[in-house]
Enzyme design. Structure first.
Site, PDB file in Angstrom:
ATOM      1  CG  PHE A  35      69.707   0.143  73.102  1.00  0.00           C
ATOM      2  CD1 PHE A  35      69.448   0.059  72.080  1.00  0.00           C
ATOM      3  CD2 PHE A  35      70.347  -0.714  74.047  1.00  0.00           C
ATOM      4  CE1 PHE A  35      70.067  -0.880  71.260  1.00  0.00           C
ATOM      5  CE2 PHE A  35      71.071  -1.873  73.026  1.00  0.00           C
ATOM      6  CZ  PHE A  35      70.714  -1.681  71.673  1.00  0.00           C
ATOM      7  CD  GLU A  36      70.700   6.196  78.995  1.00  0.00           C
ATOM      8  OE1 GLU A  36      70.736   7.503  78.851  1.00  0.00           O
ATOM      9  OE2 GLU A  36      71.411   5.551  79.775  1.00  0.00           O
ATOM     10  N   GLY A  37      66.163   6.418  75.186  1.00  0.00           N
ATOM     11  CA  GLY A  37      65.564   7.270  74.273  1.00  0.00           C
ATOM     12  C   GLY A  37      65.246   6.726  72.888  1.00  0.00           C
ATOM     13  CG  HIS A  38      67.214   5.561  69.887  1.00  0.00           C
ATOM     14  ND1 HIS A  38      68.490   6.013  70.728  1.00  0.00           N
ATOM     15  CD2 HIS A  38      67.645   5.843  68.802  1.00  0.00           C
ATOM     16  CE1 HIS A  38      69.019   7.025  70.062  1.00  0.00           C
ATOM     17  NE2 HIS A  38      68.404   7.081  68.682  1.00  0.00           N
ATOM     18  CG  PHE A  39      62.101   2.830  68.897  1.00  0.00           C
ATOM     19  CD1 PHE A  39      60.917   3.542  68.171  1.00  0.00           C
ATOM     20  CD2 PHE A  39      63.424   2.909  68.304  1.00  0.00           C
ATOM     21  CE1 PHE A  39      60.842   3.900  67.124  1.00  0.00           C
ATOM     22  CE2 PHE A  39      63.372   3.514  67.131  1.00  0.00           C
ATOM     23  CZ  PHE A  39      62.032   4.071  66.310  1.00  0.00           C
TER      24      PHE A  39
END
Length: 85
Positions: A35-39
């Site tokens: 999830f890093e960097g995704h929203f």
């Protein structure tokens, strides 16, 4: 889910295979590195990983239907769109 091995579904505990039907589950911790960097603040699983999970599920269905006599490989995806509904 074992992301280091790219195993997104857990067939041993959450897969039930019927003759032509399969249902799997992937439990992804919200603290996962995918999830890093995704929203930020709104963790969404990237579309490419959703497609990989579907490919793994289809692979387990083929393996189950053929009683482990065939090994499926996901070769290509021409076009895909992952949109929120």
């Amino acid at each position: 889910m074992r992301l280091e091995y790219f195993q997104l579904i857990e067939p041993q505990s959450s897969t039930s295979i019927l003759p032509t039907d399969i249902r799997t589950e992937a439990r992804v911790p919200t603290a996962s590195s995918i999830f890093e960097g995704h929203f930020p603040g709104l963790p969404l699983m990237p579309g490419v990983l959703l497609i990989e999970a579907m490919a793994q599920t289809a692979g387990w269905l083929i393996i189950g239907v053929t009683s482990f006599t065939r090994m499926p490989f996901f070769a290509a995806l021409k076009e895909a769109s992952c949109a929120r509904s």
